[in-house]
Design a protein around this motif. Structure first.
Motif, PDB file in Angstrom:
ATOM      1  N   THR A  32       0.828  -1.208   0.000  1.00 38.72           N
ATOM      2  CA  THR A  32       0.000   0.000   0.000  1.00 38.72           C
ATOM      3  C   THR A  32       0.863   1.260   0.000  1.00 38.72           C
ATOM      4  OG1 THR A  32      -1.782  -1.128   1.168  1.00 38.72           O
ATOM      5  CG2 THR A  32      -1.756   1.278   1.293  1.00 38.72           C
ATOM      6  N   ALA A  33       1.940   1.248   0.755  1.00 36.85           N
ATOM      7  CA  ALA A  33       2.772   2.439   0.912  1.00 36.85           C
ATOM      8  C   ALA A  33       3.382   2.906  -0.412  1.00 36.85           C
ATOM      9  CB  ALA A  33       3.879   2.169   1.929  1.00 36.85           C
ATOM     10  N   VAL A  34       3.765   1.990  -1.280  1.00 32.11           N
ATOM     11  CA  VAL A  34       4.431   2.371  -2.530  1.00 32.11           C
ATOM     12  C   VAL A  34       3.537   3.271  -3.391  1.00 32.11           C
ATOM     13  CG1 VAL A  34       5.431   1.501  -4.679  1.00 32.11           C
ATOM     14  CG2 VAL A  34       6.014   0.414  -2.503  1.00 32.11           C
ATOM     15  N   PRO A  35       2.317   2.855  -3.754  1.00 27.88           N
ATOM     16  CA  PRO A  35       1.493   3.768  -4.572  1.00 27.88           C
ATOM     17  C   PRO A  35       1.067   5.030  -3.818  1.00 27.88           C
ATOM     18  CG  PRO A  35       0.261   1.776  -4.052  1.00 27.88           C
ATOM     19  CD  PRO A  35       1.656   1.557  -3.586  1.00 27.88           C
ATOM     20  N   VAL A  36       0.884   4.940  -2.506  1.00 29.49           N
ATOM     21  CA  VAL A  36       0.495   6.121  -1.733  1.00 29.49           C
ATOM     22  C   VAL A  36       1.604   7.168  -1.797  1.00 29.49           C
ATOM     23  CG1 VAL A  36       0.050   6.991   0.607  1.00 29.49           C
ATOM     24  CG2 VAL A  36      -1.140   4.964  -0.224  1.00 29.49           C
ATOM     25  N   VAL A  37       2.846   6.747  -1.606  1.00 27.64           N
ATOM     26  CA  VAL A  37       3.977   7.681  -1.661  1.00 27.64           C
ATOM     27  C   VAL A  37       4.114   8.276  -3.058  1.00 27.64           C
ATOM     28  CG1 VAL A  37       6.500   7.829  -1.519  1.00 27.64           C
ATOM     29  CG2 VAL A  37       5.214   6.669   0.283  1.00 27.64           C
ATOM     30  N   LEU A  39       1.799   8.651  -5.402  1.00 28.97           N
ATOM     31  CA  LEU A  39       0.688   9.579  -5.633  1.00 28.97           C
ATOM     32  C   LEU A  39       0.845  10.865  -4.822  1.00 28.97           C
ATOM     33  CD1 LEU A  39      -2.251   7.016  -5.691  1.00 28.97           C
ATOM     34  CD2 LEU A  39      -1.510   8.445  -7.615  1.00 28.97           C
ATOM     35  N   ALA A  40       1.297  10.755  -3.582  1.00 26.49           N
ATOM     36  CA  ALA A  40       1.481  11.940  -2.741  1.00 26.49           C
ATOM     37  C   ALA A  40       2.593  12.835  -3.290  1.00 26.49           C
ATOM     38  CB  ALA A  40       1.781  11.522  -1.304  1.00 26.49           C
ATOM     39  N   LEU A  45       3.969  17.763  -6.455  1.00 25.94           N
ATOM     40  CA  LEU A  45       4.716  18.354  -7.566  1.00 25.94           C
ATOM     41  C   LEU A  45       3.839  18.895  -8.688  1.00 25.94           C
ATOM     42  CD1 LEU A  45       7.593  15.715  -7.883  1.00 25.94           C
ATOM     43  CD2 LEU A  45       7.687  17.964  -6.785  1.00 25.94           C
ATOM     44  N   ILE A  46       2.660  18.356  -8.883  1.00 21.43           N
ATOM     45  CA  ILE A  46       1.810  18.732 -10.009  1.00 21.43           C
ATOM     46  C   ILE A  46       0.600  19.496  -9.473  1.00 21.43           C
ATOM     47  CG2 ILE A  46       0.510  17.909 -12.009  1.00 21.43           C
ATOM     48  CD1 ILE A  46       2.282  15.360 -11.905  1.00 21.43           C
ATOM     49  N   LEU A  53      -4.769  13.736  -7.212  1.00 27.51           N
ATOM     50  CA  LEU A  53      -3.685  12.823  -6.833  1.00 27.51           C
ATOM     51  C   LEU A  53      -3.679  12.573  -5.323  1.00 27.51           C
ATOM     52  CD1 LEU A  53      -0.895  14.174  -9.201  1.00 27.51           C
ATOM     53  CD2 LEU A  53      -1.953  11.908  -9.298  1.00 27.51           C
ATOM     54  N   LEU A  54      -3.892  13.629  -4.538  1.00 31.15           N
ATOM     55  CA  LEU A  54      -3.926  13.446  -3.085  1.00 31.15           C
ATOM     56  C   LEU A  54      -5.175  12.687  -2.649  1.00 31.15           C
ATOM     57  CD1 LEU A  54      -2.489  16.858  -1.828  1.00 31.15           C
ATOM     58  CD2 LEU A  54      -1.317  14.654  -2.073  1.00 31.15           C
ATOM     59  N   LEU A  55      -6.287  12.912  -3.356  1.00 36.31           N
ATOM     60  CA  LEU A  55      -7.501  12.134  -3.078  1.00 36.31           C
ATOM     61  C   LEU A  55      -7.249  10.651  -3.374  1.00 36.31           C
ATOM     62  CD1 LEU A  55     -10.521  12.043  -2.332  1.00 36.31           C
ATOM     63  CD2 LEU A  55     -11.013  12.366  -4.771  1.00 36.31           C
ATOM     64  N   ALA A  56      -6.603  10.373  -4.492  1.00 37.17           N
ATOM     65  CA  ALA A  56      -6.277   8.977  -4.831  1.00 37.17           C
ATOM     66  C   ALA A  56      -5.335   8.375  -3.790  1.00 37.17           C
ATOM     67  CB  ALA A  56      -5.663   8.901  -6.221  1.00 37.17           C
ATOM     68  N   ALA A  57      -4.331   9.157  -3.354  1.00 36.16           N
ATOM     69  CA  ALA A  57      -3.396   8.666  -2.330  1.00 36.16           C
ATOM     70  C   ALA A  57      -4.135   8.340  -1.036  1.00 36.16           C
ATOM     71  CB  ALA A  57      -2.297   9.696  -2.074  1.00 36.16           C
ATOM     72  N   GLY A  58      -5.047   9.225  -0.634  1.00 38.03           N
ATOM     73  CA  GLY A  58      -5.818   8.985   0.584  1.00 38.03           C
ATOM     74  C   GLY A  58      -6.735   7.777   0.466  1.00 38.03           C
ATOM     75  N   THR A  59      -7.350   7.629  -0.692  1.00 38.18           N
ATOM     76  CA  THR A  59      -8.241   6.485  -0.917  1.00 38.18           C
ATOM     77  C   THR A  59      -7.472   5.172  -0.863  1.00 38.18           C
ATOM     78  OG1 THR A  59      -9.696   7.851  -2.283  1.00 38.18           O
ATOM     79  CG2 THR A  59      -9.898   5.458  -2.525  1.00 38.18           C
ATOM     80  N   VAL A  60      -6.329   5.136  -1.548  1.00 38.58           N
ATOM     81  CA  VAL A  60      -5.495   3.927  -1.533  1.00 38.58           C
ATOM     82  C   VAL A  60      -5.015   3.634  -0.108  1.00 38.58           C
ATOM     83  CG1 VAL A  60      -3.313   2.925  -2.335  1.00 38.58           C
ATOM     84  CG2 VAL A  60      -4.800   4.111  -3.956  1.00 38.58           C
ATOM     85  N   ALA A  61      -4.638   4.671   0.633  1.00 40.06           N
ATOM     86  CA  ALA A  61      -4.166   4.480   2.012  1.00 40.06           C
ATOM     87  C   ALA A  61      -5.269   3.897   2.893  1.00 40.06           C
ATOM     88  CB  ALA A  61      -3.665   5.804   2.580  1.00 40.06           C
ATOM     89  N   VAL A  62      -6.478   4.446   2.787  1.00 34.19           N
ATOM     90  CA  VAL A  62      -7.598   3.962   3.609  1.00 34.19           C
ATOM     91  C   VAL A  62      -7.924   2.508   3.252  1.00 34.19           C
ATOM     92  CG1 VAL A  62     -10.080   4.234   4.040  1.00 34.19           C
ATOM     93  CG2 VAL A  62      -8.569   6.220   4.108  1.00 34.19           C
ATOM     94  N   LEU A  63      -8.004   2.221   1.956  1.00 40.33           N
ATOM     95  CA  LEU A  63      -8.288   0.843   1.535  1.00 40.33           C
ATOM     96  C   LEU A  63      -7.184  -0.117   1.986  1.00 40.33           C
ATOM     97  CD1 LEU A  63      -9.703   1.453  -2.056  1.00 40.33           C
ATOM     98  CD2 LEU A  63     -10.969   0.735  -0.021  1.00 40.33           C
TER      99      LEU A  63
END
Length: 166
Positions: A32-37, A39-40, A45-46, A53-63
């Motif tokens: 989980t940490a790899v895609p969260v980092v 995306l964050a 940067l973008i 991107l931060l919403l996706a990072a948060g969603t992946v982290a919660v899941l």
């Protein structure tokens, strides 16, 4: 007519080591940490895509955290294994359970593996390869000493078992 010692589908008797729960949980957290980092960092940067991107990072982290909290304990309850003089029995899976039997006469190779996280938790995996199209049987989450002993025992048993001509 089958004899008393016929190989049959039945629940294996042995549970994996309790440390497997923490090992599985660690695997899920690392995965989980790899895609969260990623995306964050991309979100930082973008600018125009930051929110998404931060919403996706948060969603992946919660899941990922939810999976890490729930699945390892469930897997511990359903993963079972057993080795007899006649066969290796393995039951795995959470949603889709798989029960497999490898008769000693069909076993081609026996491997013991310890990845970096397994070594950290003092665990090991025994892989039993047969000619089956389903692939090898894996007994994961064993104490590393038990895994080594089991590998030696299976090797001795398969060498002492005549091959199956079928």
């Amino acid at each position: 007519m089958r004899g008393e010692n016929a190989v049959r589908l039945r629940p294996p008797r042995n549970a994996v080591d309790e440390r497997a729960v923490a090992w599985w949980r660690s695997q899920l957290l690392v995965t989980t940490a790899v895609p969260v980092v990623v995306l964050a960092v991309l979100g930082a940067l973008i600018g125009p895509a930051r929110f998404w991107l931060l919403l996706a990072a948060g969603t992946v982290a919660v899941l990922g955290l939810g999976c890490a909290a729930f699945f390892p304990a469930w897997w511990f309850r359903v993963h079972r294994w057993e080795v007899t003089d006649e066969a290796v029995y393995v039951r795995t899976g959470a949603l889709w359970q798989e029960w497999r039997i490898a008769p000693m006469s069909r076993i081609q190779t026996v491997d013991t593996v310890r990845g970096p996280l397994e070594q950290l938790f003092r665990l090991g995996t025994v892989t039993v390869t047969t000619a089956s199209s389903k692939g090898a049987l894996r007994i994961e989450g064993l104490d590393h000493e038990l895994a080594a002993e089991l590998g030696e025992r299976l090797t001795a048993l398969t060498q002492a078992t005549p091959g199956d001509a079928t």
